[in-house]
Design a protein around this motif. Structure first.
Motif, PDB file in Angstrom:
ATOM      1  N   TRP A 161       0.829  -1.196   0.000  1.00 14.74           N
ATOM      2  CA  TRP A 161       0.000   0.000   0.000  1.00 14.74           C
ATOM      3  C   TRP A 161       0.869   1.254   0.000  1.00 14.74           C
ATOM      4  O   TRP A 161       2.017   1.243   0.412  1.00 14.74           O
ATOM      5  CB  TRP A 161      -0.941   0.006   1.212  1.00 14.74           C
ATOM      6  CG  TRP A 161      -0.226   0.091   2.540  1.00 14.74           C
ATOM      7  CD1 TRP A 161       0.309  -0.917   3.237  1.00 14.74           C
ATOM      8  CD2 TRP A 161       0.029   1.287   3.270  1.00 14.74           C
ATOM      9  NE1 TRP A 161       0.894  -0.469   4.389  1.00 14.74           N
ATOM     10  CE2 TRP A 161       0.720   0.893   4.435  1.00 14.74           C
ATOM     11  CE3 TRP A 161      -0.258   2.638   3.076  1.00 14.74           C
ATOM     12  CZ2 TRP A 161       1.139   1.818   5.400  1.00 14.74           C
ATOM     13  CZ3 TRP A 161       0.145   3.535   4.033  1.00 14.74           C
ATOM     14  CH2 TRP A 161       0.836   3.119   5.191  1.00 14.74           C
ATOM     15  N   ASN A 163       0.451   5.657   0.699  1.00 19.15           N
ATOM     16  CA  ASN A 163      -0.392   6.735   1.189  1.00 19.15           C
ATOM     17  C   ASN A 163      -0.454   7.839   0.135  1.00 19.15           C
ATOM     18  O   ASN A 163       0.146   8.906   0.263  1.00 19.15           O
ATOM     19  CB  ASN A 163       0.163   7.263   2.509  1.00 19.15           C
ATOM     20  CG  ASN A 163      -0.845   8.149   3.232  1.00 19.15           C
ATOM     21  OD1 ASN A 163      -1.922   8.408   2.719  1.00 19.15           O
ATOM     22  ND2 ASN A 163      -0.480   8.610   4.412  1.00 19.15           N
ATOM     23  N   SER A 194      -5.300   6.276   0.266  1.00 16.25           N
ATOM     24  CA  SER A 194      -4.208   5.387  -0.126  1.00 16.25           C
ATOM     25  C   SER A 194      -4.651   4.504  -1.269  1.00 16.25           C
ATOM     26  O   SER A 194      -5.839   4.368  -1.546  1.00 16.25           O
ATOM     27  CB  SER A 194      -3.770   4.520   1.061  1.00 16.25           C
ATOM     28  OG  SER A 194      -4.830   3.667   1.455  1.00 16.25           O
ATOM     29  N   GLN A 196      -3.603   0.464  -2.895  1.00 17.64           N
ATOM     30  CA  GLN A 196      -2.951  -0.756  -2.454  1.00 17.64           C
ATOM     31  C   GLN A 196      -3.166  -1.860  -3.468  1.00 17.64           C
ATOM     32  O   GLN A 196      -4.044  -1.782  -4.326  1.00 17.64           O
ATOM     33  CB  GLN A 196      -3.483  -1.191  -1.098  1.00 17.64           C
ATOM     34  CG  GLN A 196      -4.946  -1.571  -1.093  1.00 17.64           C
ATOM     35  CD  GLN A 196      -5.433  -1.971   0.290  1.00 17.64           C
ATOM     36  OE1 GLN A 196      -4.776  -1.681   1.281  1.00 17.64           O
ATOM     37  NE2 GLN A 196      -6.576  -2.641   0.360  1.00 17.64           N
TER      38      GLN A 196
END
Length: 840
Positions: A161, A163, A194, A196
């Motif tokens: 992931w 941000n 975020s 991911q």
């Protein structure tokens, strides 16, 4: 209540004060890097549900207490939120008047880092919301999240992931495991702050310590923006390897062998290691066997244990070879049945297995049999005896071991069924049969009979049928030991009377009408002997002989029940009655009268139309004597009550679907009842009396009229020849009737007055019209006054119709005194004499 009052007031104030605050939902800090874009998720709520009127986005805004305004770089300002944001603006407000306050900033720079201020103004309130923006010079590095534990062959999910969120900046994720890319097991998702990617796969024990890399690629720049690498910690059972020397693990008995166990990998580390033979532990890591025996042949494995459990290595088979041991013969099928397949097996322990066998039957070599299994496809009695064998492999010959006996068993042979009764056998006779056989192995223990019935064996193998049935066909028996052998069937040839005798129509018709031809045939199902005789009966009366009965033209009289009988030397059997039903049009119609042909009016009369028809008459018509059709369609005509007018002839007509017929007339006579006769007689008598009274009154009226006219004529006579008649009524004895007396009675006048018709003769000779002269005196010719009396006698019995006789007081002779008027003077009238003036 006084204690709770302040607390309630405090809660109300807090609730009121909270309702005047703006509320927001957004990430506190938003991250990006040089050249990328930013998408900021934001949600808001305005107090009192007002609409947002304008928005201003500041960069590093400061509040001035003097001007009571915010100062700073204005990145965006909008006074009309209804218009869509322009694509040309770097900063765009993606929200609206309610709830949504998201922002997008295209192509950010490092100096854009700082504090973003959203100045939001509604109709009644204002608010400044701060969001921090952090823009780095290089792309951000993603982070890989590993599951708490990774196990061998278990599915694991790795998450990479970052941000960062920007939908206009196209990126993609790449996963690799020890430089080998993984494509098909990844998924990408984005949240409000975020992005991911997930990698799902099943790691194996060999992935222990391997590196997993997650890369963020830019589609626009076609390069890796950033990456993250982690080391896998795969938990697995101990992985083992077993080695043997010599490698092929095949040795002869007495040679040496060595085996070694090795742990290739274990996470966590193993704590025990052992060697297994056929599943049993030897507790050695390395084993050296200087001289192996045949019992050391088997399956060997290595086994290790750790905190996760126990695992084993692959299997190694140690093969110790030796020459064949003494052979033993085994029979696969015991006992062996004659005609079946027999198999004998030569068992001899040897390694390698024997490749050649020698078979012996009663000490003699069986030619052509070198296999381990001796197979006899069809066993005969000659195959019975003892068998032995000798096995041989590459190491040499074995020895002859224990022999086996082949016992050939068979079912009883030459089984026959014998009839002990003299022939022929008649139905109901007592029959005895016996079952015989020639040989058997094992011995016969019981018998069977077919067909099975309520029979009983007098002794084993002897069957007694107390009363044999007519349809008893063949009988057979079986002698049984372990198997049963059946004898050829024996036909009892039971003689019996004809069976199932029945009448059949050879020319069947749906309906048989009068005039049709009918042929009947007498059939039966069986007879023994076959020579039979046929006879026919109708309604129990004999008709004739022969199998067929022909009726060329049937009539209604031919209808009835026909039956036939078939007889042979055993007996006679009659068929069930066959009903011949002849259809014909109505005939012999007649009308029956009840209670009879003569009835009295007022009673009941029933007329019934009787007919002979098949099918029965379905429609009736009635006619009377005038050939008039009566409005009645039933079989019975009821007259209730009957009247005189019903007298006459009646007939009926009947119709069916085959035709119609008509009956002859039947006469019904209806007599008057006594009441009717009395009424009618009274009416007739009354009419007669009325007519008679009218006649009498008419005659009296006519006479009165005529007398009045006569008197008027006398008075008007110019000759003056008028006279008075004095009628004196006097009583005298009745006179005898005679031809000279005549008279009449006028009932119009009073009964005391009687009239006599008088004629005045001119000569002495009487005229033709004189009434009578009995007791009368004639007038003198000299013209002198002379009294003439005329006797008028009234009959005692009524001489005239409708004249009732007078009472005796009235009976008598009435006299009329005649005075002739002339020149002389008239005599004085007598007292009691009535005068009548006469003119002529």
């Amino acid at each position: 209540m006084r204690l709770l009052g302040p607390w309630l007031l405090l809660l109300e104030c807090l609730a009121f004060s909270g309702s005047h605050k703006w509320s927001f939902d957004h990430p506190p800090t938003v991250y990006a890097w040089e050249g990328a874009c930013v998408w900021i998720y934001c949600k808001y709520t305005i107090p009192n549900s007002d609409d947002l009127e304008n928005v201003t986005v500041y960069h590093d805004a400061q509040y001035s207490k003097d001007t009571k305004r915010y100062n700073g770089t204005v990145l965006f300002r909008s006074t009309n939120l209804a218009e869509p944001p322009s694509e040309q603006q770097r900063v765009r407000f993606l929200g609206g008047k309610k709830h949504n306050c998201s922002l997008s900033i295209g192509r950010v720079h490092v100096n854009d880092s700082g504090k973003l201020g959203l100045r939001m103004v509604s109709k009644t309130d204002k608010w400044m919301e701060e969001i921090h923006l952090n823009v780095s010079e290089r792309p951000l590095v993603p982070r890989i999240r590993l599951p708490p534990e990774i196990r061998d062959s278990w599915e694991a999910t790795l998450t990479c992931w970052l941000n960062f969120t920007c939908f206009g900046y196209r990126t993609r994720w790449l996963w690799s495991l020890e430089e080998e890319p993984v494509y098909n097991s990844t998924s990408i998702s984005a949240t409000m702050d975020s992005i991911q990617s997930e990698l799902r796969f099943r790691p194996r024990w060999r992935h222990q310590g391997k590196n997993v890399t997650c890369q963020l690629w830019s589609d626009r720049e076609q390069r890796v923006l950033s990456e993250e690498t982690v080391r896998l910690d795969v938990k697995h059972l101990p992985q083992l390897q077993i080695t043997v020397s010599p490698p092929e693990a095949t040795v002869k008995e007495g040679q040496s062998v060595s085996m070694t166990c090795k742990v290739i990998s274990s996470n966590p580390p193993y704590h025990t290691l052992s060697l297994l033979k056929d599943g049993a532990p030897l507790r050695l890591q390395e084993t050296r066997l200087p001289s192996v025996a045949r019992n050391m042949s088997g399956k060997y494995r290595c086994q290790a244990s750790s905190a996760l459990g126990t695992s084993q290595s692959e299997e190694v088979v140690l093969d110790v070879q030796y020459a064949p041991e003494p052979s033993a013969v085994q029979s696969l099928l015991t006992p062996v049945v004659e005609g079946k397949t027999a198999e004998l097996m030569c068992e001899s322990q040897a390694n390698p297995p024997p490749t050649n066998y020698t078979w012996y039957h009663d000490g003699k070599i069986v030619p052509g049999k070198t296999e381990k299994k001796l197979r006899i496809p069809r066993v005969l009695l000659s195959h019975e005896g003892t068998y032995s064998c000798l096995a041989e492999n590459v190491l040499g010959l074995g020895q002859v071991g224990p022999r086996a006996k082949l016992d050939v068993q068979y079912a009883p042979k030459t089984v026959t069924t014998v009839i002990q009764n003299p022939t022929p056998i008649r139905e109901g006779d007592r029959v005895t049969l016996s079952c015989h056989y020639n040989s058997s192995n094992p011995e016969v223990t019981w018998y069977q009979w077919r067909p099975q019935g309520s029979w009983g064996e007098q002794s084993p193998g002897v069957l007694v049928i107390q009363k044999v049935s007519w349809n008893q066909g063949t009988v057979t028996c079986a002698a049984c030991n372990s198997w049963c052998s059946w004898a050829p069937p024996v036909d009892l040839n039971v003689h019996y009377a004809p069976r199932d005798v029945r009448v059949q129509q050879t020319n069947p018709r749906p309906e048989i009408h009068s005039g049709h031809r009918v042929v009947l045939q007498c059939d039966f199902s069986g007879s023994r002997p076959r020579e039979v005789r046929f006879t026919w009966e109708k309604n129990g009366s004999f008709l004739g002989e022969g199998r067929e009965l022909s009726l060329d033209s049937v009539s209604p009289e031919d209808a009835g029940n026909y039956s036939c009988s078939v007889s042979n030397s055993i007996g006679q059997t009659a068929s069930e009655a066959w009903g011949l039903r002849v259809l014909y049009a109505p005939r012999r119609l007649r009308v029956s009268l009840a209670p009879g042909a003569s009835v009295t009016e007022g009673e009941k009369a029933t007329l019934t139309c009787e007919s002979d028809a098949n099918p029965p008459v379905s429609q009736y018509s009635w006619f009377d004597g005038n050939n008039g059709k009566l409005p009645h369609a039933g079989r019975t005509l009821r007259l209730d009550p009957v009247r005189v007018q019903h007298s006459g002839a009646y007939w009926c007509r009947g119709a069916s679907r085959l035709g119609e017929g008509e009956s002859p007339p039947s006469t019904l006579t209806v007599y008057y009842s006594p009441e009717t006769i009395g009424r009618r007689a009274a009416v007739v008598l009354g009419i007669c009396l009325a007519v008679l009274i009218l006649v009498i009154f008419g005659v009296k009226f006519w006479r009165n009229w005529k007398r009045t006219r006569s008197q008027q004529g006398l008075q008007e006579n110019s000759s003056g020849q008028s006279f008075f008649v004095r009628n004196k009524k006097m009583r005298r004895a009745p006179l005898s009737e005679g031809p000279h007396a005549m008279g009449c009675c006028n009932p119009v006048m009073d009964e005391a007055v009687s009239y006599a018709a008088l004629r005045f003769p001119e000569t002495d000779a009487p005229g033709a019209g004189d009434v009578g002269n009995s007791g009368s005196q004639r007038l003198r010719q000299d013209g002198s006054d002379e009294v003439t009396y005329s006797v008028v006698q009234k009959r005692r019995v009524g001489d005239y119709e409708n004249v009732a006789p007078h009472s005796p007081d009235d009976e008598g002779i009435h006299y009329s005194e005649l005075i002739r008027f002339g020149a002389g003077e008239r005599p004085q009238a007598r007292e009691g004499v009535e005068y009548v003036t006469l003119k002529h």
